[in-house]
Design a protein around this motif. Sequence first.
Motif, PDB file in Angstrom:
ATOM      1  N   GLY A  21       2.708  -0.644  -0.722  1.00  0.00           N
ATOM      2  CA  GLY A  21       1.585   0.153  -0.219  1.00  0.00           C
ATOM      3  C   GLY A  21       1.667   0.315   1.293  1.00  0.00           C
ATOM      4  N   ASN A  22       2.094  -0.720   1.982  1.00  0.00           N
ATOM      5  CA  ASN A  22       2.206  -0.627   3.441  1.00  0.00           C
ATOM      6  C   ASN A  22       3.275   0.374   3.867  1.00  0.00           C
ATOM      7  OD1 ASN A  22       0.187  -2.318   4.314  1.00  0.00           O
ATOM      8  ND2 ASN A  22       1.460  -4.162   4.212  1.00  0.00           N
ATOM      9  N   SER A  25       1.540   3.705   3.509  1.00  0.00           N
ATOM     10  CA  SER A  25       0.567   3.921   4.591  1.00  0.00           C
ATOM     11  C   SER A  25       1.262   4.155   5.923  1.00  0.00           C
ATOM     12  CB  SER A  25      -0.359   2.708   4.734  1.00  0.00           C
ATOM     13  OG  SER A  25      -1.064   2.505   3.550  1.00  0.00           O
ATOM     14  N   ARG A  28       2.455   7.690   6.052  1.00  0.00           N
ATOM     15  CA  ARG A  28       1.331   8.590   6.340  1.00  0.00           C
ATOM     16  C   ARG A  28       0.981   8.536   7.829  1.00  0.00           C
ATOM     17  NH1 ARG A  28      -4.562   8.114   3.412  1.00  0.00           N
ATOM     18  NH2 ARG A  28      -5.551   9.875   4.467  1.00  0.00           N
ATOM     19  N   ALA A  29       0.935   7.319   8.361  1.00  0.00           N
ATOM     20  CA  ALA A  29       0.599   7.139   9.776  1.00  0.00           C
ATOM     21  C   ALA A  29       1.599   7.879  10.671  1.00  0.00           C
ATOM     22  CB  ALA A  29       0.586   5.647  10.118  1.00  0.00           C
ATOM     23  N   LEU A  54      -0.034   5.673  -1.541  1.00  0.00           N
ATOM     24  CA  LEU A  54      -0.648   5.508  -0.222  1.00  0.00           C
ATOM     25  C   LEU A  54      -0.049   6.437   0.833  1.00  0.00           C
ATOM     26  CD1 LEU A  54      -1.363   1.756  -0.525  1.00  0.00           C
ATOM     27  CD2 LEU A  54      -3.037   3.485   0.114  1.00  0.00           C
ATOM     28  N   ALA A  55       1.104   7.034   0.528  1.00  0.00           N
ATOM     29  CA  ALA A  55       1.669   8.002   1.473  1.00  0.00           C
ATOM     30  C   ALA A  55       0.801   9.253   1.517  1.00  0.00           C
ATOM     31  CB  ALA A  55       3.099   8.351   1.087  1.00  0.00           C
ATOM     32  N   ASN A 150      -2.752  -5.000  10.515  1.00  0.00           N
ATOM     33  CA  ASN A 150      -2.020  -4.594   9.319  1.00  0.00           C
ATOM     34  C   ASN A 150      -0.783  -3.791   9.763  1.00  0.00           C
ATOM     35  OD1 ASN A 150      -1.793  -1.790   7.699  1.00  0.00           O
ATOM     36  ND2 ASN A 150      -1.908  -3.508   6.283  1.00  0.00           N
ATOM     37  N   ALA A 152       0.810  -1.122   8.706  1.00  0.00           N
ATOM     38  CA  ALA A 152       0.717   0.340   8.837  1.00  0.00           C
ATOM     39  C   ALA A 152      -0.194   0.724  10.000  1.00  0.00           C
ATOM     40  CB  ALA A 152       0.209   0.955   7.545  1.00  0.00           C
ATOM     41  N   GLN A 153      -1.172  -0.138  10.301  1.00  0.00           N
ATOM     42  CA  GLN A 153      -2.051   0.159  11.439  1.00  0.00           C
ATOM     43  C   GLN A 153      -1.301  -0.035  12.753  1.00  0.00           C
ATOM     44  OE1 GLN A 153      -5.485  -2.190  10.452  1.00  0.00           O
ATOM     45  NE2 GLN A 153      -6.209  -0.649   9.000  1.00  0.00           N
ATOM     46  N   GLN A 156       0.595   2.981  13.151  1.00  0.00           N
ATOM     47  CA  GLN A 156      -0.281   4.073  13.596  1.00  0.00           C
ATOM     48  C   GLN A 156      -0.510   4.021  15.108  1.00  0.00           C
ATOM     49  OE1 GLN A 156      -2.279   6.585  11.276  1.00  0.00           O
ATOM     50  NE2 GLN A 156      -1.489   7.333  13.220  1.00  0.00           N
TER      51      GLN A 156
END
Length: 255
Positions: A21-22, A25, A28-29, A54-55, A150, A152-153, A156
């Motif tokens: 999932g990461n 994400s 996506r980020a 999650l993408a 996290n 993915a954050q 981001q």
Amino acid sequence: MSAVISADLLRFVLVRTSHPGNIGSAARAMRTMGFSRMELVAPSRFPHAEASALAAGADDVLGSAGVHDELVDGLAGCSLALGLSARRRGVNLPEISPREAASQALAAVARGEQVALVFGNERTGLENEELARCHAMVRIPSVDDFSSLNLAQAVQVMAYEVRMAQLGDAPQAPPPREDAEPLADAAQMERFYEHLLQTLDDIDFHKGRAPTTIMLRLRKLFQRAQMDERELRMLHGIFADAQRMARLARGKSEE
Ligand code: SAH
């Protein structure tokens, strides 16, 4: 400086990611900020339905992501690698902010160099050996008692900083280097470290001690130097001569 980064020159490298999932994400980020080159090093599960879910449409990023066993392969062609870490590590690399990292990354890309932003495993982060392949450590200035974002954050934040640098307040690109010799990439640096280790062994530098710590320190020194290919050839030549002299000296002492 061109406002559009050549998509291929800047890559996001995710190392030993546990949760698919990461990965989604993170894709996506990246995609929201205009980046698409992702390299995965030893992901525990990929491809995976959770990554795709999650993408949220950034399937192109996942579809073109490279998958590698070793970090050095994820860094192929890169002359600048910036490692994201929540904690300061023993490696003692220069520590820079995400903003400074974005500005360094853009300046390198403007010179046509390939740049990697490197992110670690969710639980353990980047290991010392992984950080030792980077030129600087980037720390997002979170609070000391709860410092870990996290994955993915963190991606981001970094993608946002590069985007902001691109959109406006980017520094002027420095003039192209006078000697156009390309900088050494990660694979060339690995061969250099192997030759250095072998040479130190041949001249009996270690004297029975384990070479691990000294090699990490030497990596730090030479990563800081950002050597070009000509400089690397010169050092290989010096090592080869030192090895030859060591062989001669051994021959003499056995006479
Ligand atoms: N406990 C780990 C946290 C891993 S979080 C550690 O101490 O490093 C997963 C990844 O997200 C990290 O490897 C790093 O690449 C990135 N990350 C998370 N928080 C960060 C921060 N404050 N600064 C820089 N990178 C961070």
